[in-house]
Design an enzyme around this catalytic site. Structure first.
Site, PDB file in Angstrom:
ATOM      1  N   CYS A 134       0.831  -1.202   0.000  1.00 17.28           N
ATOM      2  CA  CYS A 134       0.000   0.000   0.000  1.00 17.28           C
ATOM      3  C   CYS A 134       0.870   1.257   0.000  1.00 17.28           C
ATOM      4  CB  CYS A 134      -0.920  -0.018   1.215  1.00 17.28           C
ATOM      5  SG  CYS A 134      -1.889   1.484   1.363  1.00 17.28           S
ATOM      6  N   CYS A 137      -0.358   4.116   2.193  1.00 16.51           N
ATOM      7  CA  CYS A 137      -0.154   3.923   3.634  1.00 16.51           C
ATOM      8  C   CYS A 137       1.310   4.171   3.996  1.00 16.51           C
ATOM      9  CB  CYS A 137      -0.491   2.505   4.061  1.00 16.51           C
ATOM     10  SG  CYS A 137      -1.989   1.852   3.356  1.00 16.51           S
ATOM     11  N   ASP A 138       2.222   3.660   3.175  1.00 18.34           N
ATOM     12  CA  ASP A 138       3.624   3.593   3.591  1.00 18.34           C
ATOM     13  C   ASP A 138       4.584   4.458   2.771  1.00 18.34           C
ATOM     14  OD1 ASP A 138       2.842   1.711   5.485  1.00 18.34           O
ATOM     15  OD2 ASP A 138       3.029   0.065   4.062  1.00 18.34           O
TER      16      ASP A 138
END
Ligand code: NDP
Length: 307
Positions: A134, A137-138
């Site tokens: 992701c 997300c990261d």
């Protein structure tokens, strides 16, 4: 044991749309959010193709809107994961979080799908230490660093474009000689100077002391080994449907997607319907998921009325 008329499992566009329709049909739906509240779409940056948002909308923003709309019509949203089901009787029984038992007159399964991994031991070794599925997300952790995205579909292009705005350089590792993504996404990738596409390359392993420092690839055109220095390794190679808990109870296809009766959202169990990516190996769009959630709720309402 708590008794419900309508239970919805999953909180993506399919689950929430089903909740809006079931709520407006006075069925007091209860929706369990599952592992990822809001579903996979909350990990997307910008959604440009959901009708009604001419300026685009974030995945999180869209799901907030859908949740509020469902709650407005009486849907109750609960956190919890369905850990087992017993659909052998007319009343459908489910267990939530391994302890709470609930029975429902009818159920809509909208548990979606989860990102796939290549299956390399190094993906587990470096989980949370450079390996991610992701980018939204990261991606932040890889500011000004070099990263790689595996895959050649729309997801991979979207992840690569997102990362190109944060990172120094983005490699796309593509096993074929072409991208599978839509033309508009391909064009954007080709026009982004800090994205380099490595066509016909496959990942063999990752290396690094305290996290990913690089990947060993194979150029499948000539069999040669290629090493790239990267700090982040992002998977974007498709999805696996979240149907483990239904195996043996609900008919699944060979890839694990729920099979529905032709032209309907009805599963092989009467009173149990499926909607969204969990039953859709083809389109996998927020709008098609929402549409099938609508269909499932309409069919469920009719089923309860005719019972
Ligand atoms: P896709 O199945 O479309 O693409 C998966 C990609 O990963 C392909 O390039 C595939 O290669 C590659 N791949 C699969 N397995 C491996 C493996 N073991 N090793 C290396 N590469 C692998 O999945 P997506 O998640 O990209 O998209 C799913 C659906 O969602 C599509 O319909 C897509 O259009 C849609 N989508 C739309 C978006 C948008 O409209 N903005 C955004 C994101 C997704 P190969 O081609 O060789 O099979």
């Amino acid at each position: 044991m708590e008794h419900l008329q309508c239970l919805i499992i999953g909180s993506g566009p399919a689950g929430y749309t089903a909740a809006i329709y079931a709520g407006r049909a006075n069925l007091s739906p209860v929706l369990y959010e599952g592992i990822q509240p809001g579903g996979q779409i909350t990990t997307t940056t910008e959604i440009e193709n959901f009708p009604g948002y001419p300026q685009g909308v974030t995945g999180f923003g869209l799901m907030e809107d859908l949740r509020k709309q469902a709650e407005r019509f009486g849907a109750e949203v609960r956190s919890g994961i369905v850990t087992s089901v017993d659909f052998s009787c007319e009343k459908k029984k489910v267990t939530v979080d391994g302890k709470t038992e609930i029975e429902a007159d009818a159920v809509i399964i909208a548990t979606g799908a989860s990102a796939k991994y290549l299956g390399l031991p190094d993906e587990t070794k470096y989980a949370g230490m450079g390996v991610s599925a992701c980018a939204t997300c990261d991606g932040f952790f890889y500011r000004k660093k070099n990263v790689a995205v595996v895959g050649g579909g729309d997801t991979a292009c979207e992840e690569a474009l997102y990362l190109s705005g944060i990172c120094n350089k983005v490699y796309m590792i593509v096993r074929k000689s072409f991208l599978r993504a839509s033309d508009i996404m391909q064009k954007r990738v080709f026009e982004t100077p800090n994205v380099e596409i490595l066509f016909e390359h496959e990942t063999r392993s990752l290396f690094g002391e305290n996290g990913v420092e690089g990947a060993v690839l194979q150029d499948t055109k000539n069999g040669k080994e290629v090493r790239i220095a990267i700090d982040g390794f992002f998977l974007a190679i498709g999805h696996t449907p979240n149907t483990k808990v239904f195996a043996g109870v609900i008919d699944l296809d060979e890839k694990g997607y729920i099979q529905t009766k032709s032209g309907t959202q009805q599963t092989n169990v009467e009173g149990v319907f499926a909607a969204g990516d969990v039953a859709d190996p083809v389109y996998q769009q927020a709008i098609t998921a929402a549409a099938s959630g609508c269909r499932a709720a309409i069919e469920l309402e009719k089923y309860l009325r005719m019972k």
